[in-house]
Design an enzyme around this catalytic site. Structure first.
Site, mmCIF file in Angstrom:
data_model
loop_
_atom_site.group_PDB
_atom_site.id
_atom_site.type_symbol
_atom_site.label_atom_id
_atom_site.label_comp_id
_atom_site.label_asym_id
_atom_site.label_seq_id
_atom_site.Cartn_x
_atom_site.Cartn_y
_atom_site.Cartn_z
ATOM 1 N N CYS A 163 17.068 -17.028 -15.680
ATOM 2 C CA CYS A 163 17.465 -17.354 -14.300
ATOM 3 C C CYS A 163 17.319 -16.125 -13.402
ATOM 4 C CB CYS A 163 18.903 -17.847 -14.237
ATOM 5 S SG CYS A 163 19.435 -18.187 -12.543
ATOM 6 N N CYS A 168 24.407 -19.338 -26.721
ATOM 7 C CA CYS A 168 23.014 -19.173 -26.332
ATOM 8 C C CYS A 168 22.949 -18.793 -24.859
ATOM 9 C CB CYS A 168 22.239 -20.483 -26.561
ATOM 10 S SG CYS A 168 20.520 -20.414 -26.020
ATOM 11 N N ASP A 186 38.849 -22.587 -19.098
ATOM 12 C CA ASP A 186 38.042 -23.315 -20.074
ATOM 13 C C ASP A 186 38.699 -24.565 -20.646
ATOM 14 O OD1 ASP A 186 36.748 -23.024 -23.365
ATOM 15 O OD2 ASP A 186 35.649 -23.624 -21.567
ATOM 16 N N CYS A 203 18.277 -23.204 -6.066
ATOM 17 C CA CYS A 203 17.346 -23.301 -7.195
ATOM 18 C C CYS A 203 15.933 -23.586 -6.695
ATOM 19 C CB CYS A 203 17.785 -24.391 -8.175
ATOM 20 S SG CYS A 203 19.199 -23.935 -9.187
ATOM 21 N N CYS A 245 14.486 -23.703 -22.137
ATOM 22 C CA CYS A 245 15.488 -24.154 -23.120
ATOM 23 C C CYS A 245 14.792 -24.557 -24.426
ATOM 24 C CB CYS A 245 16.303 -25.327 -22.593
ATOM 25 S SG CYS A 245 17.413 -25.992 -23.862
HETATM 26 C C1 B12 Z 1 32.198 -28.800 -22.536
HETATM 27 C C2 B12 Z 1 31.725 -27.402 -22.116
HETATM 28 C C3 B12 Z 1 30.542 -26.899 -22.672
HETATM 29 C C4 B12 Z 1 29.590 -27.777 -23.452
HETATM 30 C C5 B12 Z 1 28.796 -28.689 -22.484
HETATM 31 C C6 B12 Z 1 28.283 -27.893 -21.255
HETATM 32 C C7 B12 Z 1 27.838 -28.739 -20.076
HETATM 33 N N1 B12 Z 1 26.953 -28.185 -19.283
HETATM 34 O O1 B12 Z 1 28.294 -29.832 -19.883
HETATM 35 C C8 B12 Z 1 28.742 -26.720 -24.222
HETATM 36 C C9 B12 Z 1 29.420 -26.432 -25.575
HETATM 37 C C10 B12 Z 1 27.286 -27.113 -24.455
HETATM 38 C C11 B12 Z 1 28.915 -25.504 -23.325
HETATM 39 C C12 B12 Z 1 28.005 -24.449 -23.287
HETATM 40 C C13 B12 Z 1 28.175 -23.341 -22.480
HETATM 41 N N2 B12 Z 1 29.255 -23.005 -21.754
HETATM 42 CO CO1 B12 Z 1 30.739 -24.219 -21.476
HETATM 43 N N3 B12 Z 1 32.174 -25.348 -20.896
HETATM 44 C C14 B12 Z 1 32.447 -26.607 -21.189
HETATM 45 C C15 B12 Z 1 33.717 -27.062 -20.414
HETATM 46 C C16 B12 Z 1 34.904 -26.990 -21.360
HETATM 47 C C17 B12 Z 1 33.638 -28.473 -19.782
HETATM 48 C C18 B12 Z 1 32.299 -28.703 -19.009
HETATM 49 C C19 B12 Z 1 32.124 -30.173 -18.694
HETATM 50 O O2 B12 Z 1 33.052 -30.878 -18.346
HETATM 51 N N4 B12 Z 1 30.866 -30.629 -18.836
HETATM 52 C C20 B12 Z 1 30.542 -31.992 -18.467
HETATM 53 C C21 B12 Z 1 29.704 -31.980 -17.202
HETATM 54 C C22 B12 Z 1 29.377 -33.356 -16.690
HETATM 55 O O3 B12 Z 1 30.517 -31.341 -16.250
HETATM 56 P P1 B12 Z 1 29.935 -30.139 -15.341
HETATM 57 O O4 B12 Z 1 28.675 -29.612 -15.920
HETATM 58 O O5 B12 Z 1 31.022 -29.209 -15.069
HETATM 59 O O6 B12 Z 1 29.511 -30.975 -14.046
HETATM 60 C C23 B12 Z 1 30.416 -31.114 -13.015
HETATM 61 C C24 B12 Z 1 29.934 -30.328 -11.821
HETATM 62 O O7 B12 Z 1 29.004 -29.351 -12.181
HETATM 63 C C25 B12 Z 1 29.383 -31.365 -10.899
HETATM 64 N N5 B12 Z 1 27.964 -31.548 -11.003
HETATM 65 C C26 B12 Z 1 27.222 -31.628 -12.075
HETATM 66 N N6 B12 Z 1 25.966 -31.878 -11.732
HETATM 67 C C27 B12 Z 1 25.947 -31.961 -10.395
HETATM 68 C C28 B12 Z 1 24.883 -32.202 -9.526
HETATM 69 C C29 B12 Z 1 25.185 -32.218 -8.195
HETATM 70 C C30 B12 Z 1 24.056 -32.497 -7.203
HETATM 71 C C31 B12 Z 1 26.504 -32.006 -7.724
HETATM 72 C C32 B12 Z 1 26.795 -32.020 -6.253
HETATM 73 C C33 B12 Z 1 27.534 -31.774 -8.595
HETATM 74 C C34 B12 Z 1 27.242 -31.752 -9.928
HETATM 75 O O8 B12 Z 1 29.938 -32.594 -11.251
HETATM 76 C C35 B12 Z 1 30.393 -32.595 -12.580
HETATM 77 C C36 B12 Z 1 31.771 -33.152 -12.556
HETATM 78 O O9 B12 Z 1 32.616 -32.316 -11.786
HETATM 79 C C37 B12 Z 1 33.746 -25.968 -19.254
HETATM 80 C C38 B12 Z 1 35.157 -25.609 -18.757
HETATM 81 C C39 B12 Z 1 35.698 -26.684 -17.817
HETATM 82 N N7 B12 Z 1 36.906 -27.082 -18.105
HETATM 83 O O10 B12 Z 1 35.034 -27.116 -16.892
HETATM 84 C C40 B12 Z 1 33.070 -24.729 -19.926
HETATM 85 C C41 B12 Z 1 32.188 -23.836 -19.046
HETATM 86 C C42 B12 Z 1 31.351 -24.704 -18.144
HETATM 87 N N8 B12 Z 1 31.294 -23.169 -19.998
HETATM 88 C C43 B12 Z 1 30.966 -21.956 -19.660
HETATM 89 C C44 B12 Z 1 30.012 -21.137 -20.346
HETATM 90 C C45 B12 Z 1 29.999 -19.633 -20.013
HETATM 91 C C46 B12 Z 1 29.144 -21.709 -21.280
HETATM 92 C C47 B12 Z 1 27.904 -21.018 -21.917
HETATM 93 C C48 B12 Z 1 27.102 -20.136 -20.971
HETATM 94 C C49 B12 Z 1 28.320 -20.219 -23.169
HETATM 95 C C50 B12 Z 1 27.127 -19.628 -23.960
HETATM 96 N N9 B12 Z 1 26.493 -18.585 -23.476
HETATM 97 O O11 B12 Z 1 26.800 -20.167 -24.996
HETATM 98 C C51 B12 Z 1 27.067 -22.279 -22.349
HETATM 99 C C52 B12 Z 1 26.133 -22.713 -21.170
HETATM 100 C C53 B12 Z 1 25.506 -24.052 -21.318
HETATM 101 C C54 B12 Z 1 25.195 -24.630 -19.935
HETATM 102 N N10 B12 Z 1 23.977 -24.394 -19.446
HETATM 103 O O12 B12 Z 1 26.063 -25.276 -19.355
HETATM 104 C C55 B12 Z 1 31.669 -21.521 -18.374
HETATM 105 C C56 B12 Z 1 30.606 -21.584 -17.213
HETATM 106 C C57 B12 Z 1 30.815 -20.541 -16.122
HETATM 107 C C58 B12 Z 1 29.746 -20.727 -15.023
HETATM 108 N N11 B12 Z 1 29.341 -19.635 -14.404
HETATM 109 O O13 B12 Z 1 29.278 -21.856 -14.790
HETATM 110 C C59 B12 Z 1 32.833 -22.601 -18.274
HETATM 111 C C60 B12 Z 1 33.226 -22.948 -16.837
HETATM 112 C C61 B12 Z 1 34.048 -22.023 -19.043
HETATM 113 C C62 B12 Z 1 34.799 -20.905 -18.270
HETATM 114 N N12 B12 Z 1 36.045 -21.128 -18.002
HETATM 115 O O14 B12 Z 1 34.232 -19.893 -17.936
HETATM 116 N N13 B12 Z 1 30.041 -25.615 -22.566
#
Ligand code: B12
Length: 321
Positions: free
Chosen positions: A226, A219, A111, A166, A176
């Site tokens: 899903c 949440c 995380d 999906c 949501c």
């Molecule tokens: C900041 C953060 C949050 C923020 C923002 C979440 C978000 N979606 O951005 C908030 C506080 C809202 C949050 C909420 C939650 N979080 Co959180 N969070 C994080 C954290 C610390 C960073 C995520 C991040 O950088 N977000 C910014 C976006 C841009 O990055 P990203 O979504 O990861 O997108 C990347 C990839 O997915 C990819 N990508 C994105 N879109 C697309 C589309 C395509 C086509 C492709 C190819 C790639 C791609 O590229 C991006 C860059 O690499 C991570 C841990 C980590 N270090 O990664 C945990 C993490 C994502 N969270 C987690 C969890 C469990 C949650 C919650 C479920 C908790 C809850 N029940 O309340 C919710 C779920 C919300 C949701 N639907 O995402 C878990 C998810 C596990 C999983 N199975 O995915 C993580 C991995 C923590 C962990 N170590 O377990 N979180």
């Protein structure tokens, strides 16, 4: 579940950069630092000797329908993974060093590390990035934590997960309550109930208070709807439900000592008493149960103006009902 990926730079780092620049103006400052940017883009910026990354997915309590009329996200029903997982990751490193009979350069995170965990997990073959931006596995849904070990040894990488399951389903986007899921598989996180109830430390806008419903910590709506979560795996014992359910409205009046005692091993400690009580006041307002009026009247005397403000709002909402 576990998978291995290389230490190559992150292909979709631009998505993270755009997300930070465009729609993220929140309180997760640790995400914005220059140092954090460069390290998130390239694992070798964290561990120059890095050759492989072991990515792990550890299941937590499967998503259930409403677990209480004051709801807590399933990932927070057991012990805090930020406390539990590092020891397990360290043990894995020690096991590998024993097998090789040598010390190896390593770093491990869950995380809070400067890592884009979901992209690495996809690259390690653990699943695809869903429309709710969760990492989803066809056999385990999305109810698992991610963790990584950066290693200074070469391990055979797994195939990256290249398919998307999906399809035409949009249940998460539709369900949501704050409409925070964007069409590009990222979130407008400032509207995400998980962000508002955990990371956001100050007043919540009246518009969003009404949409939060009865979530008091995190949440699960986008995971509850899903269809892939019907395959959720049983939780690792540390993450089985440990807190008393249902949560009672009386928690609104928990004093700091009782709060710290109750949640010392739980992820809920992150929102501190003032955040927890604020969230309960909002949920009580949305539940509109007249029996909670005396509790809210007492909360008007709380030392914290944040709690007074949201208790006053809830009282008005119930009385207007
Ligand atoms: C900041 C953060 C949050 C923020 C923002 C979440 C978000 N979606 O951005 C908030 C506080 C809202 C949050 C909420 C939650 N979080 Co959180 N969070 C994080 C954290 C610390 C960073 C995520 C991040 O950088 N977000 C910014 C976006 C841009 O990055 P990203 O979504 O990861 O997108 C990347 C990839 O997915 C990819 N990508 C994105 N879109 C697309 C589309 C395509 C086509 C492709 C190819 C790639 C791609 O590229 C991006 C860059 O690499 C991570 C841990 C980590 N270090 O990664 C945990 C993490 C994502 N969270 C987690 C969890 C469990 C949650 C919650 C479920 C908790 C809850 N029940 O309340 C919710 C779920 C919300 C949701 N639907 O995402 C878990 C998810 C596990 C999983 N199975 O995915 C993580 C991995 C923590 C962990 N170590 O377990 N979180």
């Amino acid at each position: 579940m576990a998978g291995v990926t290389s230490s190559e730079p992150l292909e979709n780092f631009n998505i993270f950069q755009n997300w930070i620049n465009k729609n993220y103006h929140g309180e997760m400052k640790y995400l914005e630092t220059e140092r954090n940017f460069t390290r998130r883009a390239d694992p070798k910026q964290i561990l120059p000797e890095c050759k492989s990354i072991l990515v792990l997915a550890i299941p937590y309590t499967p998503i259930s329908k409403e677990n209480s009329n004051l709801q807590i996200a399933s990932y927070a029903l057991g012990d805090d993974y930020h406390d539990v997982l590092p020891q397990k990751l360290k043990a894995i490193v020690e096991f590998i060093e024993e097998q090789l009979d040598e010390k190896i350069p390593n770093r491990y995170y869950t995380d809070s590390g400067p890592i884009l965990e979901r992209e690495l997990a996809q690259r390690a073959g653990l699943g695809w990035i869903g429309k709710n931006s969760m990492l989803i596995n066809p056999k385990a849904g999305s109810t698992f934590f991610l963790a990584e070990i950066l290693l200074g040894i070469e391990l055979e990488p797994d195939e990256s997960f290249s398919t998307d399951h999906c399809g035409t389903c949009n249940r998460c986007i539709t369900a949501c309550p704050t409409h925070c899921i964007l069409p590009n598989r990222t979130l407008d996180s400032n509207r995400c109930i998980s962000y508002l109830t955990i990371e956001h430390k100050t007043e919540i806008s009246e518009e969003l208070r009404n949409q939060i419903g009865n979530w008091i910590f995190g949440c699960d709506v986008c995971q509850q709807v899903c269809p892939w979560n019907r395959f959720s795996q049983p939780a690792d014992s540390a993450f089985e439900t440990k807190i008393p359910l249902p949560v009672l409205s009386g928690d609104l009046l928990l004093d700091p000592e009782a709060f710290n005692q109750r949640f010392k091993k739980s992820p809920i400690k992150r929102t501190k008493r003032r955040g927890y009580a604020r969230n309960i006041a909002i949920a009580i307002g949305n539940n509109k149960n007249k029996k909670d009026i005396p509790l809210l009247e007492q909360a008007l005397q709380d030392d914290e103006s944040l709690i007074q403000t949201h208790a006053k709002w809830a009282l008005e909402k119930i009385n207007n009902e």
